[in-house]
Design a protein around this motif. Structure first.
Motif, mmCIF file in Angstrom:
data_model
loop_
_atom_site.group_PDB
_atom_site.id
_atom_site.type_symbol
_atom_site.label_atom_id
_atom_site.label_comp_id
_atom_site.label_asym_id
_atom_site.label_seq_id
_atom_site.Cartn_x
_atom_site.Cartn_y
_atom_site.Cartn_z
ATOM 1 N N PRO A 83 54.180 -6.998 -4.471
ATOM 2 C CA PRO A 83 55.507 -6.369 -4.499
ATOM 3 C C PRO A 83 55.423 -4.897 -4.889
ATOM 4 O O PRO A 83 54.485 -4.474 -5.586
ATOM 5 N N GLU B 214 60.509 -3.982 -6.509
ATOM 6 C CA GLU B 214 60.572 -5.431 -6.278
ATOM 7 C C GLU B 214 60.105 -6.201 -7.508
ATOM 8 O O GLU B 214 60.654 -7.271 -7.823
ATOM 9 N N GLU B 215 59.117 -5.685 -8.217
ATOM 10 C CA GLU B 215 58.681 -6.328 -9.455
ATOM 11 C C GLU B 215 59.829 -6.405 -10.459
ATOM 12 O O GLU B 215 60.031 -7.425 -11.125
ATOM 13 N N TRP C 44 63.016 -6.442 -9.830
ATOM 14 C CA TRP C 44 64.028 -7.405 -9.398
ATOM 15 C C TRP C 44 63.537 -8.838 -9.538
ATOM 16 O O TRP C 44 64.328 -9.758 -9.785
ATOM 17 N N ILE C 45 62.244 -9.056 -9.369
ATOM 18 C CA ILE C 45 61.691 -10.394 -9.607
ATOM 19 C C ILE C 45 61.936 -10.812 -11.054
ATOM 20 O O ILE C 45 62.295 -11.958 -11.346
ATOM 21 N N ALA D 191 60.879 -21.203 -5.170
ATOM 22 C CA ALA D 191 60.254 -20.067 -5.842
ATOM 23 C C ALA D 191 58.747 -20.273 -5.985
ATOM 24 O O ALA D 191 57.956 -19.338 -5.815
ATOM 25 N N SER E 213 56.957 -19.411 -2.730
ATOM 26 C CA SER E 213 57.355 -18.180 -2.053
ATOM 27 C C SER E 213 56.131 -17.463 -1.504
ATOM 28 O O SER E 213 55.095 -17.370 -2.166
ATOM 29 N N ALA F 140 57.575 -11.171 -1.560
ATOM 30 C CA ALA F 140 58.353 -10.708 -2.708
ATOM 31 C C ALA F 140 59.844 -10.908 -2.466
ATOM 32 O O ALA F 140 60.592 -11.300 -3.375
ATOM 33 N N LEU G 164 60.849 -14.479 -3.102
ATOM 34 C CA LEU G 164 60.861 -14.800 -4.525
ATOM 35 C C LEU G 164 62.072 -14.186 -5.225
ATOM 36 O O LEU G 164 62.684 -14.815 -6.100
ATOM 37 N N ILE G 165 62.447 -12.963 -4.841
ATOM 38 C CA ILE G 165 63.637 -12.336 -5.427
ATOM 39 C C ILE G 165 64.876 -13.173 -5.121
ATOM 40 O O ILE G 165 65.722 -13.416 -5.986
ATOM 41 N N ARG H 110 64.796 -16.268 -7.251
ATOM 42 C CA ARG H 110 65.138 -15.975 -8.646
ATOM 43 C C ARG H 110 66.650 -15.744 -8.804
ATOM 44 O O ARG H 110 67.248 -16.152 -9.800
#
Length: 521
Positions: free
Chosen positions: A47, A51-52, A54-55, A97, A100, A103, A106-107, A110
């Motif tokens: 990511p 993106e990290e 937001w994860i 999740a 996934s 990224a 996964l977002i 989450r």
């Protein structure tokens, strides 16, 4: 209130509390377990930096936004029904999740977990208020409930580390599946249904207004913690405040509001919410900074750092269970004030932590901080829920949870930003001349950046960065100590009208199952 109307909970209700504790532990664990999985997750999915973020943030962001909506929805359609729907969704999305492959996927997972999680906390707390009609039993049950969330948070690093030692990063999400299965099987047998009578229609415009009021504020708080105050942060805050005013005005005009703002006219309700909000600010900042201190300054691996967090979690457990019991003899306002005074001592000890050999002081100091948290989480939540009529318990529970989420986020933003500012002030003039700009920027931004670029810096420089970060911790904890001491005095004042728990209702002679008013037919 007569003895015929106050019924004590029996074995079925206490068994139901055990079932309700399962999703509570799960939600607490989900808050911390991903911190350990992030490095291997980032290596697998690649990511971007945004993106990290937001994860990590999507879950808490949406759980805070939807708490009020889901609390009221449970009052309307049935609290057990919403709990089971939300739990099933939580389990299904956890599997999504875990597997996934991007990224973005996964977002999205989450975010969906946050919405599903928002159904669980107010539902469990509101159901407890239905199952435990006796005030003393309810206080103890809420103490157990509050402790289970803290237990989940404490177990997150340990359980997550063990899972990552043997499996891939997605296994951390699969912990939810067995918990959900047990809940779906046991809930119909042990937990009674409750639906508020004459609840009216569900106002979708109020839902939209509440989301546009809460989400920009939560976003602004999180952005301040990472990037400081800026135009976007100010605009988001203004948008949130404007829509919050519109939301409150609409609720005052509706016969069946999403949030009954008349609850705030109750002194106990408003005072308890205020204590929860301010008390959680200090705890939120301490949790962030102590976790960093153990891993980045003391150089402990995540599992060992998690184990050192065990004694503070035990202190919280003792306070959360013990405070309701003590409040049967001592007014809750005094109990809260005394435990917050002990938290002040804990914060004061944390101002004395240094770079070398600080683990014992951290554990003792943070243990006292957690001791105060256990008391205000149990008693504050009980006072909020107890001040609301039964048909509004879901809405009151959601307010309690929203305030606590906001307090934690504000603590990370304010105390985290203060500690970062102290770090930067100490380290800026210590970065050697000629250091590559990207390395200097990372090292000057945070201790995490300094640790990652340590190999490119002169020998001994990282020790200076650790000292700067520790100074930031010391100053932030000094501010928390002062604020908590003031809150201790104010708690004794604003809660002085609250009597000893159970003092205004008679004891039942024998335990009989609770039959909740307004049960679904």
């Amino acid at each position: 209130m007569s003895t015929s109307t106050v019924r004590r909970a029996g074995p079925r209700e206490w068994g139901g509390l055990a079932v309700l504790s399962l999703p509570t532990v799960l939600l607490g664990l989900d808050v911390t377990v991903l911190y350990l999985a992030l490095p291997s997750l980032a290596e697998d999915l690649g990511p971007s930096g945004t993106e990290e973020l937001w994860i990590m943030d999507a879950y808490g962001f949406l759980i805070a936004g939807f708490l009020i909506t889901m609390g009221t929805l449970g009052d309307r359609i049935g609290r057990r029904k919403l709990l089971m729907i939300g739990a099933a969704a939580f389990g299904a999305v956890s599997v999504l999740a875990a597997f996934s492959n991007s990224a973005e996927m996964l977002i999205a997972a989450r975010a969906a977990l946050g919405i599903a999680g928002a159904t669980l906390m107010p539902s469990t707390l509101a159901l407890i208020s239905n199952m435990f009609a006796d005030q003393r039993q309810r206080s103890l049950a809420i103490g157990v409930w509050a402790t289970c969330f803290a237990l989940g948070m404490a177990l997150g690093p340990v359980v997550g580390g063990a899972m990552l030692d043997h499996f891939w990063w997605g296994s951390a999400f699969l912990l939810a599946v067995p918990v959900v299965v047990v809940l779906l099987v046991a809930a119909p047998m042990l937990i009674p249904e409750y639906r508020a009578p004459q609840s009216g229609r569900f106002d979708l415009l109020s839902v939209v207004l509440s989301l546009v009021a809460i989400l920009p504020v939560i976003y602004a708080v999180k952005r301040v913690a990472k990037d400081g105050l800026g135009v976007i942060t100010i605009v988001a805050t203004v948008i949130g405040v404007v829509f919050a005013v519109l939301f409150v005005r609409r609720q005052g005009k509706l016969a069946n509001p999403l949030l009954d703002v008349r609850l705030f006219a109750d002194r106990t309700f408003s005072a308890a919410l205020s204590v929860l909000l301010v008390g959680l600010i200090g705890v939120g900042g301490a949790m962030l900074l102590i976790t960093q201190q153990l891993q980045l300054v003391e150089d402990l691996p995540p599992i060992e750092a998690g184990l050192w967090m065990g004694p503070p979690a035990l202190m919280m457990f003792v306070a959360a269970i013990g405070a309701p019991l003590v409040s049967r003899r001592v007014p809750p306002g005094i109990v809260v004030a005394v435990t917050l005074a002990l938290s002040t001592v804990g914060y004061a000890l944390l101002t004395q932590v240094n770079v070398t050999g600080g683990i014992a002081l951290i554990v003792i100091g943070f243990g006292l901080v957690y001791f105060g948290l256990g008391a205000i989480a149990a008693l504050g939540t009980d006072l909020v829920v107890g001040a609301a009529p039964p048909e509004k318990a879901g809405s009151a529970s959601a307010m309690s949870e929203t305030v606590q989420e906001l307090g934690l986020a504000l603590g990370v933003a304010t105390l985290g930003s203060l500690a970062t500012a102290i770090y930067r002030g100490h380290i800026d003039d210590k970065i050697p001349a000629g250091t590559p700009s990207d390395v200097a920027e990372a090292a000057g931004d945070s201790l995490a950046g300094a640790s990652s670029s340590g190999s490119q810096m002169p020998a001994g420089w990282l020790d200076q960065a650790k000292e700067a970060a520790t100074s930031g911790l010391n100053v932030a904890m000094l501010v928390a100590a002062v604020c908590t001491l003031v809150l201790s005095f104010l708690s004794a004042v604003v809660l002085r009208h609250v009597g000893i728990i159970g003092d205004d209702e008679p004891e039942a002679d024998e335990a009989v199952p609770v039959e909740p008013a307004g049960s679904e037919v």
